[in-house]
Design a protein around this motif. Structure first.
Motif, mmCIF file in Angstrom:
data_model
loop_
_atom_site.group_PDB
_atom_site.id
_atom_site.type_symbol
_atom_site.label_atom_id
_atom_site.label_comp_id
_atom_site.label_asym_id
_atom_site.label_seq_id
_atom_site.Cartn_x
_atom_site.Cartn_y
_atom_site.Cartn_z
ATOM 1 N N ALA A 140 0.826 -1.208 0.000
ATOM 2 C CA ALA A 140 0.000 0.000 0.000
ATOM 3 C C ALA A 140 0.859 1.257 0.000
ATOM 4 O O ALA A 140 0.536 2.243 -0.672
ATOM 5 C CB ALA A 140 -0.919 0.001 1.220
ATOM 6 N N GLY A 141 1.963 1.238 0.731
ATOM 7 C CA GLY A 141 2.856 2.403 0.777
ATOM 8 C C GLY A 141 3.467 2.716 -0.572
ATOM 9 O O GLY A 141 3.511 3.874 -1.001
ATOM 10 N N VAL A 142 3.926 1.683 -1.278
ATOM 11 C CA VAL A 142 4.517 1.882 -2.608
ATOM 12 C C VAL A 142 3.452 2.355 -3.596
ATOM 13 O O VAL A 142 3.699 3.253 -4.414
ATOM 14 C CB VAL A 142 5.184 0.581 -3.091
ATOM 15 N N MET B 242 1.331 6.792 -6.918
ATOM 16 C CA MET B 242 0.201 7.636 -7.323
ATOM 17 C C MET B 242 0.516 9.103 -7.097
ATOM 18 O O MET B 242 0.173 9.956 -7.916
ATOM 19 C CB MET B 242 -1.046 7.217 -6.544
ATOM 20 N N ILE B 243 1.173 9.404 -5.993
ATOM 21 C CA ILE B 243 1.554 10.794 -5.720
ATOM 22 C C ILE B 243 2.522 11.302 -6.775
ATOM 23 O O ILE B 243 2.493 12.476 -7.168
ATOM 24 C CB ILE B 243 2.170 10.906 -4.311
ATOM 25 N N ASP B 244 3.386 10.399 -7.259
ATOM 26 C CA ASP B 244 4.343 10.783 -8.312
ATOM 27 C C ASP B 244 3.696 10.861 -9.688
ATOM 28 O O ASP B 244 4.363 11.168 -10.672
ATOM 29 C CB ASP B 244 5.497 9.771 -8.364
ATOM 30 N N VAL C 105 1.237 1.724 -10.902
ATOM 31 C CA VAL C 105 0.829 1.597 -9.492
ATOM 32 C C VAL C 105 0.621 0.130 -9.128
ATOM 33 O O VAL C 105 1.135 -0.352 -8.111
ATOM 34 C CB VAL C 105 -0.453 2.408 -9.226
ATOM 35 N N ILE C 106 -0.144 -0.591 -9.961
ATOM 36 C CA ILE C 106 -0.427 -2.000 -9.674
ATOM 37 C C ILE C 106 0.855 -2.825 -9.734
ATOM 38 O O ILE C 106 1.116 -3.664 -8.867
ATOM 39 C CB ILE C 106 -1.468 -2.558 -10.658
ATOM 40 N N GLY C 107 1.662 -2.566 -10.761
ATOM 41 C CA GLY C 107 2.920 -3.310 -10.888
ATOM 42 C C GLY C 107 3.840 -3.080 -9.705
ATOM 43 O O GLY C 107 4.465 -4.028 -9.195
ATOM 44 N N GLY C 108 3.922 -1.832 -9.252
ATOM 45 C CA GLY C 108 4.764 -1.528 -8.095
ATOM 46 C C GLY C 108 4.267 -2.211 -6.834
ATOM 47 O O GLY C 108 5.056 -2.737 -6.048
#
Length: 325
Positions: free
Chosen positions: A105-107, A112-114, A121-124
């Motif tokens: 969740a943190g990543v 998303m902020i970046d 997002v999903i891949g990260g």
């Protein structure tokens, strides 16, 4: 359906031993455990102990129920060494349940902020979850392997088992058909509304076309993503109904689904990307009043999303704890 909380130590012992055995074998082995406990209690009573003291002494003699179950099923406890295996396994499960979802969740939030896209997002999040699982499993195992090697000459388990460590009997809250229908119906209506609002609105532009509530730009990634999460939620509702009751696996899955929906929704809302700017401008309010309304409305919606997600997650973990196997 609910199991009384006044279960005896023997009943709790049989439950604790049975929950580490595959369901197909429980019906066969649980009567054997009951008979073994009864014989042990009888032997303790023959030595002059009272019923409660004889029961406790018998269970202490039998030892950790998970170890007894492993012996009956001929399951090896040798990955680390039999002395530390159960402690290693319990700690590993606890850390994986906490560290992996939080790291993922943190990543996801950071990407998303970046300004990352849906795939990024999903891949990260997925790659982080896999990496966290590998690292936690590796380092916990390494630490226990070192401890096992350094203390090989010591006898007995790392933590001495006592009957006070027995789990309470679960209070099973079975999922009803009406709950399944209401959950699926709500999710279907919510997903349908997301699509409906794109083609219907209280406001229209100069050409008479409807002005959707959500930014049309989100259809290139985020809105299909949310619809996909809703479909997964519907599948989860069926899974929960077929399973009959909450389990730790279901509770963790429910946590992941809530994070998958709430985190990007909050980010899009608070960064001004969720609501269509044309929709805001079409509302018949002057500029300052509209700004005041938005300033109060957006945090209110965000808090509501957080509260609902937290309640759903906490409720799932509580029910899983009550019905734990």
């Amino acid at each position: 359906m609910s199991t009384p909380s006044t279960a005896t130590l023997s009943e709790r012992y049989v439950f604790a031993a049975g929950r580490s055995i595959p369901e197909k074998q429980r019906a066969e082995l649980e009567p054997e455990f009951q008979e073994l406990i009864a014989d042990s209690i009888e032997a303790q009573r023959a030595s002059g102990l009272s019923e409660p003291d004889a029961e406790r002494a018998a269970l202490v003699e039998l030892g950790d129920p998970a170890r007894l179950a492993a012996r009956y099923t001929e399951r090896s406890l040798q990955l680390i060494g039999p002395r530390y295996y159960l402690t290693w396994l319990r700690l590993l499960k606890l850390l994986l349940a906490i560290v992996v979802p939080v790291a993922a969740a943190g990543v996801a939030l950071a990407r998303m902020i970046d300004g990352g896209g849906v795939g990024d997002v999903i891949g990260g999040a997925v790659s982080t979850a896999i990496s966290a699982t590998v690292y936690v499993g590796f380092w916990v195992t390494v630490v226990f392997a070192i401890i096992d090697r350094k203390t090989a000459s010591l006898a007995g388990p790392i933590v001495e088992w006592t009957p006070e460590m027995l789990p309470q009997m679960p209070r099973v809250e079975r999922r009803s058909l009406s709950e399944l229908i209401s959950s699926v119906a709500f999710l279907a209506l919510f997903g349908g509304w997301i699509i409906w609002q794109q083609f219907n609105s209280f406001f229209t532009d100069a050409a008479g076309a409807p002005i959707p509530l959500f930014s049309p730009a989100l259809w290139s990634g985020w809105l299909p993503y949310f619809l996909g999460v809703i479909l997964l939620e519907m599948g989860f509702a069926f899974w929960l109904y077929l399973r009959g009751r909450w389990t730790p696996t279901l509770a963790i899955t429910n946590l992941a689904l809530n994070l998958a929906f709430a985190v990007p929704a909050l980010w899009l809302l608070l960064s001004g990307q969720l609501i269509n700017p044309q929709f805001r401008e079409a509302i018949p309010l002057d500029h300052s009043t509209a700004a005041d309304v938005a300033g109060a409305l957006y945090p209110t919606i965000a808090i509501t999303v957080v509260v609902i997600a937290l309640w759903d997650v906490i409720d799932g973990f509580i029910k899983a704890w009550r019905a734990r196997e």
